[in-house]
Design a protein around this motif. Structure first.
Motif, mmCIF file in Angstrom:
data_model
loop_
_atom_site.group_PDB
_atom_site.id
_atom_site.type_symbol
_atom_site.label_atom_id
_atom_site.label_comp_id
_atom_site.label_asym_id
_atom_site.label_seq_id
_atom_site.Cartn_x
_atom_site.Cartn_y
_atom_site.Cartn_z
ATOM 1 N N GLY A 219 18.088 -15.471 13.666
ATOM 2 C CA GLY A 219 16.749 -15.170 14.159
ATOM 3 C C GLY A 219 15.665 -15.922 13.433
ATOM 4 N N VAL A 220 15.917 -17.196 13.119
ATOM 5 C CA VAL A 220 14.938 -17.972 12.363
ATOM 6 C C VAL A 220 13.649 -18.142 13.159
ATOM 7 N N LEU A 221 13.758 -18.316 14.465
ATOM 8 C CA LEU A 221 12.560 -18.517 15.294
ATOM 9 C C LEU A 221 11.826 -17.217 15.582
ATOM 10 N N GLY A 222 12.470 -16.109 15.347
ATOM 11 C CA GLY A 222 11.829 -14.822 15.607
ATOM 12 C C GLY A 222 11.683 -14.009 14.335
ATOM 13 N N THR A 223 12.617 -13.041 14.155
ATOM 14 C CA THR A 223 12.623 -12.200 12.953
ATOM 15 C C THR A 223 13.863 -12.571 12.141
ATOM 16 N N PRO A 224 13.696 -13.391 11.111
ATOM 17 C CA PRO A 224 14.868 -13.806 10.328
ATOM 18 C C PRO A 224 15.460 -12.619 9.573
ATOM 19 N N VAL A 225 16.755 -12.430 9.700
ATOM 20 C CA VAL A 225 17.487 -11.380 8.991
ATOM 21 C C VAL A 225 18.806 -11.945 8.521
ATOM 22 N N LEU A 226 19.396 -11.265 7.530
ATOM 23 C CA LEU A 226 20.732 -11.625 7.071
ATOM 24 C C LEU A 226 21.760 -10.995 7.988
ATOM 25 N N VAL A 227 22.734 -11.784 8.396
ATOM 26 C CA VAL A 227 23.746 -11.275 9.314
ATOM 27 C C VAL A 227 24.581 -10.234 8.581
ATOM 28 N N PRO A 228 25.154 -9.273 9.289
ATOM 29 C CA PRO A 228 26.030 -8.285 8.645
ATOM 30 C C PRO A 228 27.227 -8.968 7.992
ATOM 31 N N HIS A 229 27.509 -8.589 6.773
ATOM 32 C CA HIS A 229 28.598 -9.218 6.035
ATOM 33 C C HIS A 229 29.177 -8.207 5.051
ATOM 34 N N HIS A 230 30.331 -8.560 4.516
ATOM 35 C CA HIS A 230 31.024 -7.708 3.556
ATOM 36 C C HIS A 230 30.653 -8.130 2.130
ATOM 37 N N THR A 231 31.014 -7.298 1.198
ATOM 38 C CA THR A 231 30.712 -7.588 -0.208
ATOM 39 C C THR A 231 31.667 -8.606 -0.803
ATOM 40 N N THR A 232 32.729 -8.959 -0.094
ATOM 41 C CA THR A 232 33.675 -9.964 -0.550
ATOM 42 C C THR A 232 33.579 -11.176 0.363
ATOM 43 N N PRO A 233 33.869 -12.371 -0.126
ATOM 44 C CA PRO A 233 33.833 -13.555 0.737
ATOM 45 C C PRO A 233 34.775 -13.424 1.912
ATOM 46 N N TYR A 234 34.527 -14.215 2.935
ATOM 47 C CA TYR A 234 35.284 -14.100 4.171
ATOM 48 C C TYR A 234 36.736 -14.492 3.990
ATOM 49 N N HIS A 235 37.053 -15.356 3.018
ATOM 50 C CA HIS A 235 38.437 -15.791 2.841
ATOM 51 C C HIS A 235 39.242 -14.791 2.010
#
Length: 264
Positions: free
Chosen positions: A60-76
């Motif tokens: 949402g950089v052009l609108g309301t920038p937010v951090l995408v939902p993610h976990h506390t550990t890296p994706y790998h």
């Protein structure tokens, strides 16, 4: 009758819909992050999450920038108990221009390169130095090895003299009174060797003189004591016969008498 087993087909995965929920936490400021903690490349906006330190895309950089939902550990990291980060769907204020971010990133890269150039990756050990050569003026003071110093220098002096004579006899320029480079070098070597021999002779003469003085000192002192011994004995005899004076306890007592206290 044989029965055929029908393999089950995987269900078609549904497309995940983007949530419209916004985190209640206060928005983050992009200016509070360093250039190495944020990436403002157009279309690849990422940020190092301050809660879990994972690189997280910004949507949402052009609108309301937010951090995408993610976990506390890296994706790998394939964990069986994933945990959602508290900064999911948290707003972020992009108050930094892309050009300023790129300039800061380039400046940090130049500083890092300068620091890396000042720190060598390989330590080269210094070569071990051998013992320093003995100075010329101490060639005659080498103890047990000092004895052959002067004969060795004399032999070198004779070789240098013969080399100069042979060169003068063979070189037409030196024979005519001039000096070539080879002849000048031989003369310099002869002069240096002659000076070394002179210094060695002086040092050897000084050592012999010092040893002679040290050996003659006890004899000279005994002779001096023997010369003044009669006068000392005569003085002691005359001092012994001097009568004692009352009131002078420091006066010497006469021979054969004792200091007896008098009674009134």
């Amino acid at each position: 009758m044989a029965t055929t087993t029908v393999e089950p087909k995987a269900r078609k995965r549904r497309r995940k819909t983007r949530t419209k929920n916004i985190s209640a936490l206060p928005p983050l400021l992009a200016s509070e992050f360093t250039a190495s903690q944020i990436d403002l490349t157009p279309g690849k906006e990422h940020i190092a999450c301050p809660a879990c330190t994972c690189w997280t895309p910004i949507t949402g950089v052009l609108g309301t920038p937010v951090l995408v939902p993610h976990h506390t550990t890296p994706y790998h990291h394939r964990t069986t108990t994933p945990r959602r980060c508290s900064n999911s769907n948290r707003r972020i204020t992009l108050d930094v221009m892309t050009e300023a971010w790129r300039a800061e990133l380039a400046e940090r890269a130049e500083d890092s390169a300068a620091v890396a150039s000042r720190r060598p990756t390989k330590v080269v050990p210094r070569p071990k130095r051998g013992p320093a050569p003995t100075p010329v003026h101490r060639l005659a003071e080498q103890g047990p090895q000092g004895a052959p110093a002067l004969p060795r220098l004399i032999s070198l002096l004779e070789r240098a003299r013969h080399a100069v004579d042979r060169h003068r006899a063979a070189c037409p320029l030196c024979k005519a009174g001039g000096r070539c480079d080879a002849g000048r070098a031989l003369e310099f070597r002869f002069a240096e060797t002659n000076a070394s021999c002179t210094i060695a002779r002086e040092q050897l003469h000084h050592q012999e003189h010092r040893r002679g003085v040290s050996a003659a000192a006890p004899k000279q002192r005994r002779s001096q004591w023997a010369a003044v011994l009669p006068a000392v004995r005569d003085t002691d005899t005359r001092r012994a016969i001097v009568p004692a004076v009352s009131g002078r306890p420091e006066a010497p007592a006469q021979a054969g008498t004792a200091n007896v206290p008098t009674t009134a």
